[in-house]
Design a protein around this motif. Structure first.
Motif, PDB file in Angstrom:
ATOM      1  N   ASN A  66     -19.765  78.699 -16.809  1.00  0.00           N
ATOM      2  CA  ASN A  66     -20.208  78.788 -18.197  1.00  0.00           C
ATOM      3  C   ASN A  66     -21.187  77.669 -18.497  1.00  0.00           C
ATOM      4  O   ASN A  66     -20.814  76.524 -18.695  1.00  0.00           O
ATOM      5  CB  ASN A  66     -18.994  78.711 -19.138  1.00  0.00           C
ATOM      6  CG  ASN A  66     -19.407  78.960 -20.589  1.00  0.00           C
ATOM      7  OD1 ASN A  66     -20.589  79.018 -20.911  1.00  0.00           O
ATOM      8  ND2 ASN A  66     -18.403  79.106 -21.454  1.00  0.00           N
ATOM      9  N   SER A  88     -16.756  85.642 -14.134  1.00  0.00           N
ATOM     10  CA  SER A  88     -17.479  85.563 -15.406  1.00  0.00           C
ATOM     11  C   SER A  88     -18.646  84.581 -15.325  1.00  0.00           C
ATOM     12  O   SER A  88     -18.493  83.455 -14.849  1.00  0.00           O
ATOM     13  CB  SER A  88     -16.487  85.144 -16.502  1.00  0.00           C
ATOM     14  OG  SER A  88     -17.157  84.467 -17.527  1.00  0.00           O
ATOM     15  N   ASP A  90     -21.540  82.974 -17.856  1.00  0.00           N
ATOM     16  CA  ASP A  90     -22.088  82.866 -19.212  1.00  0.00           C
ATOM     17  C   ASP A  90     -23.245  81.876 -19.194  1.00  0.00           C
ATOM     18  O   ASP A  90     -23.050  80.675 -19.067  1.00  0.00           O
ATOM     19  CB  ASP A  90     -20.983  82.400 -20.182  1.00  0.00           C
ATOM     20  CG  ASP A  90     -21.468  82.430 -21.627  1.00  0.00           C
ATOM     21  OD1 ASP A  90     -22.695  82.535 -21.845  1.00  0.00           O
ATOM     22  OD2 ASP A  90     -20.627  82.345 -22.542  1.00  0.00           O
TER      23      ASP A  90
HETATM   24  C1  LIG Z   1     -18.733  79.301 -22.780  1.00  0.00           C
HETATM   25  O1  LIG Z   1     -18.670  78.143 -23.557  1.00  0.00           O
HETATM   26  C2  LIG Z   1     -18.976  78.334 -24.922  1.00  0.00           C
HETATM   27  C3  LIG Z   1     -18.918  76.998 -25.625  1.00  0.00           C
HETATM   28  O2  LIG Z   1     -19.187  75.982 -24.797  1.00  0.00           O
HETATM   29  C4  LIG Z   1     -17.997  79.300 -25.531  1.00  0.00           C
HETATM   30  O3  LIG Z   1     -18.330  79.539 -26.872  1.00  0.00           O
HETATM   31  C5  LIG Z   1     -18.022  80.593 -24.759  1.00  0.00           C
HETATM   32  O4  LIG Z   1     -17.044  81.479 -25.253  1.00  0.00           O
HETATM   33  C6  LIG Z   1     -17.772  80.345 -23.298  1.00  0.00           C
HETATM   34  N1  LIG Z   1     -17.967  81.586 -22.582  1.00  0.00           N
HETATM   35  C7  LIG Z   1     -16.991  82.172 -21.921  1.00  0.00           C
HETATM   36  C8  LIG Z   1     -17.336  83.448 -21.227  1.00  0.00           C
HETATM   37  O5  LIG Z   1     -15.860  81.734 -21.876  1.00  0.00           O
END
Ligand SMILES: *[C@@H]1O[C@H](CO)[C@@H](O)[C@H](O)[C@H]1NC(C)=O
Ligand SMILES: *[C@@H]1O[C@H](CO)[C@@H](O)[C@H](O)[C@H]1NC(C)=O
Length: 988
Positions: A66, A88, A90
């Motif tokens: 992430n 996952s 992100d």
């Molecule tokens: C990745 O991190 C952000 C904040 O740092 C968060 O809002 C988001 O949900 C996270 N993404 C995942 C897929 O967990």
């Protein structure tokens, strides 16, 4: 033993990073990391599990990456796909681009991929559908274009597909209806071709969220949508959907929010809404819905109901007052009638009630603020009567109160004047009486107070002077007596004070000059006496001054000459003495009539005053004037003839006349030396423009106008452009520009007049003209915020010419080529070669004998009236706005017979707003762009009367840009974007 220990200590160094970590480092290598977000990714670690953005499972295998909002840039790091246990990724809100093509088929294990808010362009990669396990695909907020890949119909497990806020320009394909696993489908804010909703989408039985607003949809909402029984959120707003709302939608038994606003839906709200037991918000505003508001709605647990700008009629169901959660009720602009339910507000924490522009009557319900939550109470333009309920006195939450245009009567409950959070109190046009309570001192936030056209009496409480935020106070058409309190001079934010048509007495308060923001002062039709304070002349932004029909006496302060007035009315007083020379002209006559003491000052000021001259000799005076006139004319003609000859003889002499308007660091010789062909930066029918750089590095632009014989040599090429910049162009420009200074008007440093040519020296504008910039290959450099700023700057410049110059100046050749850009792309209006200074404040319109202006910019009425006034400038400016929005030329062979204005309106009718917007612009600004486009359309209205004055244009442009920049993907769980409602309820 020691040896063992040593071995042990050195162990960490002997071990190295595992394979997964190495893949991550490979991924890092391909990324730009301007903020050092990946600095914790280090080769000397053994495991990457503590690295930023990495989550491992219990066996230290990487589960997710992430890097959301870390600022990383570059192509998608495909090494991530080699991580065998990764589920996952992100990378949202970064600068991931499409510089390297990625085969997503290699990412077999990924379940969730979020690449939203990046810089991805081109087609959406079809290979994404080969990720067989993908549950979540979020690509919103990129610049993807083209169609949604056909292979997407093959997803078998996908639950979330978010493509909103891209540049997709195909249609919404029916195969999406095959992805039966889908729970969330977001396609809003794309450039889709006009298309209908396919009934197949009704097969998405698992769907919970469907968001397809702003997507060019037309046709009916398919009845099959009634099968989406799990749907909680349906948003089809801002399309061109028509037909009625299908009754099958009553099957949406889990629905929480329905957004259907801004479509062309007609018919009645469907029966069966009582099935929507979870519904909290319904917004079907701005359609053509009709019929009664169904009783059924009132049984729901609604929080927000917006049905404004429809054609609903009949009564508001009494039972709506029973809704326990009702927070917001907006029904304005319908045809509802009857009384409001008396219990309204009693059972819920009502926050907003807007029932303006309906046919409601009866009393204002007493319980509106029963739960202490009411902030906005808008009831304009109905027939409410009776008293304002005393219960509102305790409503400390109120912020905006508008009850104007009703038949309310009686006294205003005293504490209402002093409610601490009210910033707008509008009670005008009712039959209210009594006096303004001095409890008004508590209204610390009051910025606009309007009580005009009522029966208020008594005097103005001096406490009003303590309201430091008061910007507008209008109380005209009442029976207010007493003096204007001296405390008013402390109202430092006051911009408008309108107390006309009352019974005020005493003097205009001394010290009025401290009202630095005062723009409008209207005290007409009172019983004011004493002198006009000299201080009025030092009010820096005063534009409207009406003190007529009072008993003011004494001399008119000469300082009034300092003002840039659009309105000056001192008529019907007892003024005497000299009229300030600037105003002692015939066209100001109406400003001074009815002051017997001023009769001699302007011809014809007192038509009846012939009586003072002996009638028998009354012919003498005119004769003397006539004679004097003849002598004068002969003299002038003789002089001119002689002077002309004198000039002819001197033709060819270098500089005969040099006028400087500002302190300059250069001499004429510096300039003349530099006028060679290498320095030409522009050329037109009137002459050439040179860039001259002085030894000190400073640059100026020099316009060299041809002398008589050379003029109009290339007017053929330019068509109407600069037509007839005749020999007067120079004088006009010098006269006009030399006098005025404004940040958005190009600065004329000086001019000189040689026998052969005439030179005008301006500040140099490094970015040239808007027209050149916009219509060349550099047009892409002008992003929307820059274009918006240019529009606003130019509007301010024109507004200055029209409203702040006395007499007003009409530019007459507003076009993108006459808007110049400085180093920061600040815009200034230039080229006053044909400007017209209007002789006369009231007239503002003049016939012209020759055509001025440029093709594509000329207002339609000009063709048949040959009249120009401010309205023609406004039209031309509207064309410039359309150029900025569309990026197109005002006339283009592609438009056929049409010009830009006609092309835009035709395209809007046929295809909708998105199609006229310059494709080079970032579509995340589309909402703002459309608002600005609307201003442009208003300005180019065919009827001059419908075009807003420039001052209003400036305001509208400011409003169009002031609201938060709409971020295409910012719409959280489909909640209604807040600026939208703001807009709609501001209509009153
Ligand atoms: C990745 O991190 C952000 C904040 O740092 C968060 O809002 C988001 O949900 C996270 N993404 C995942 C897929 O967990
Ligand atoms: C209400 O919803 C149910 C299914 O949940 C449906 O059978 C029924 O017909 C609906 N009622 C109306 C009036 O549409």
């Amino acid at each position: 033993m020691i040896l063992l220990l040593l071995l042990f200590l050195s162990l960490p160094h002997a071990l190295s990073l595992n394979q997964e970590g190495l893949y991550l480092l490979k991924a890092k290598e391909g990324l730009d990391d301007p903020f050092g977000a990946l600095s914790s990714w280090k080769a000397r670690d053994e495991l990457p599990c503590n690295w930023k953005g990495i989550v491992c499972d219990s066996l230290n295998r990487i589960n997710s990456v992430n890097l959301s909002s870390t600022g990383v840039a570059g192509p998608f790091p495909s090494f991530l796909c080699r991580l065998p246990f990764l589920s996952s990724i992100d990378l949202s809100n970064n600068s991931i681009d499409s510089s390297v093509a990625v085969d997503f088929g290699a990412c077999q294990h990924i379940k969730s991929l979020n690449l939203s808010d990046n810089l991805l362009v081109g087609s959406i990669p079809a290979s994404l559908s080969r990720i067989s396990d993908l549950r979540e695909l979020v690509l919103s907020g990129n610049n993807f274009s083209g169609e949604i890949p056909a292979s997407f119909g093959e997803f078998r497990r996908l639950e979330r597909l978010c493509l909103a806020g891209n540049l997709l320009d195909g249609t919404i394909p029916s195969f999406l209806g095959n992805i039966s696993s889908l729970k969330v489908l977001e396609l809003a804010y794309n450039l889709f071709r006009p298309s209908q909703l396919s009934p197949e989408l009704g097969n998405l039985r698992n769907l919970e969220v469907l968001w397809i607003s702003n997507s060019n949809l037309f046709g009916e909402i398919p009845a099959s949508f009634g099968q989406l029984t799990l749907l909680t959120n349906l948003d089809l707003s801002s399309n061109q959907l028509n037909g009625s709302i299908p009754s099958s939608l009553s099957g949406l038994s889990r629905i929480v929010q329905i957004e259907l606003y801004s479509n062309s839906l007609s018919g009645e709200l469907p029966a069966g809404m009582s099935n929507w037991t979870r519904l909290l918000r319904l917004d079907a505003s701005m359609n053509k819905l009709e019929g009664p508001i169904p009783e059924e709605l009132c049984g729901l647990q609604l929080e927000s109901l917006s049905l404004y700008q429809n054609r609903f009629e009949g009564f508001l169901p009494e039972s709506i007052a029973g809704s326990k959660n009702l927070y917001e009720l907006r029904l304005f602009d319908n045809r509802l009638r009857g009384r409001l339910p008396s219990e309204l507000g009693k059972n819920s924490r009502l926050n907003t009630l807007d029932v303006s522009s309906n046919h409601f009557f009866g009393e204002i319900p007493a319980n509106l603020c029963a739960n202490g939550a009411l902030e906005e109470l808008l009831m304009i333009k109905n027939s409410f009567s009776g008293n304002i309920p005393a219960s509102l006195e305790k409503c400390q939450t109120l912020r905006r109160v508008r009850l104007s245009y009703n038949q309310l009567s009686g006294e205003v409950p005293p504490e209402i004047w002093g409610l601490p959070h009210v910033y707008l109190l509008d009670l005008s046009v009712n039959s209210l009486s009594g006096h303004i309570s001095n409890s008004i001192s508590g209204a610390h936030n009051l910025s606009s107070l309007s009580i005009s056209s009522n029966q208020f009496s008594g005097s103005l409480p001096s406490e009003i002077g303590s309201l430091r935020n008061l910007g507008e106070f209008s109380a005209s058409q009442n029976k207010i007596t007493g003096k204007i309190p001296q405390t008013f001079v402390h109202l430092s934010k006051l911009s408008s004070l309108i107390l006309s048509n009352n019974e005020l007495s005493g003097e205009v308060p001394a010290g009025i000059e401290s009202l630095k923001q005062l723009n409008e002062l209207r005290l007409a039709n009172n019983k004011l006496s004493g002198n006009i304070p000299d201080g009025i002349g030092s009010l820096p932004v005063l534009n409207y001054l009406d003190l007529s029909a009072n008993s003011l006496s004494g001399e008119i302060p000469f300082s009034l000459q300092n003002l840039k007035l659009n309105l000056l009315n001192l008529s019907y007083n007892r003024l005497s003495g000299d009229i300030p020379p600037l105003y002692a002209k015939k066209y100001f006559r109406d400003s001074f009539v009815g002051n017997p003491g001023l009769c001699g000052e302007i011809d014809g000021l007192c038509p009846g005053n012939g009586g003072t001259v002996n009638l028998e000799y009354s012919w003498i005076l005119p004769s003397i004037f006539t004679l004097a006139g003849i002598v004068l004319i002969v003299g002038v003609v003789l002089f001119c003839w002689k002077y002309k000859n004198f000039k002819k003889n001197k033709k060819g002499m270098v500089i005969s006349k040099w006028r400087s308007f500002h302190k300059l660091g250069f001499s004429e010789v510096d300039i003349v030396d530099c006028l060679n062909e290498d320095n030409v930066i522009g050329s037109g029918s009137a002459g050439k423009v040179y860039k001259v750089v002085f030894a000190n590095g400073e640059a100026v632009a020099v316009k060299k106008l041809w002398g008589g014989s050379k003029k109009d040599t290339d007017s053929e090429k330019d068509g109407l452009e600069n037509d007839r910049v005749d020999k007067d162009g120079f004088e006009i420009e010098v006269e006009t520009l030399g006098k005025i200074r404004h940040k958005n008007i190009v600065r004329l440093w000086c001019c000189c007049n040689t026998g052969y040519c005439k030179l005008l020296v301006y500040e140099y504008m490094p970015n040239g003209s808007l027209g050149d910039m916009l219509h060349s290959s550099k047009g892409g450099l002008l992003d929307w915020p820059t274009r918006y700023k240019i529009a606003l700057d130019a509007a301010e410049g024109l507004s200055y010419l029209h409203h702040d110059c006395v007499p007003p100046i009409v530019h007459r050749d507003v076009k993108s080529n006459n808007i110049l850009l400085d180093g920061e792309f600040g815009a200034r209006v230039a080229d006053f070669g044909v400007a017209k200074v209007f002789q006369g404040v009231g007239k503002g319109e003049e016939s012209m004998s020759v055509i001025v202006g440029s093709r594509g910019y000329i207002a339609p009425e000009y063709a048949y009236t040959l009249r120009v006034n401010e309205k023609s400038d406004i039209y031309s400016f509207g064309v410039v706005i359309l150029e900025l929005v569309t990026g197109r030329l005002p006339v283009d062979p592609e438009f056929g017979e049409k010009d830009l204005v006609k092309w835009v309106s035709a395209s809007l009718d046929q295809k909708g707003g998105e199609h006229v917007i310059d494709p080079r612009l970032d579509c995340s600004f589309n909402e703002e762009i459309v608002r600005v486009l609307n201003v442009g359309l208003l300005c180019t209205n065919a009827l001059p009367i419908n075009r807003p004055p420039m001052r209003r244009v400036v305001k509208m442009l400011q409003e169009a840009g002031a609201r938060n920049k709409p971020k295409t993907t910012a719409k959280k769980d489909g909640k209604l974007s807040p600026y939208y409602h703001e807009d709609a309820s501001n209509h009153v």
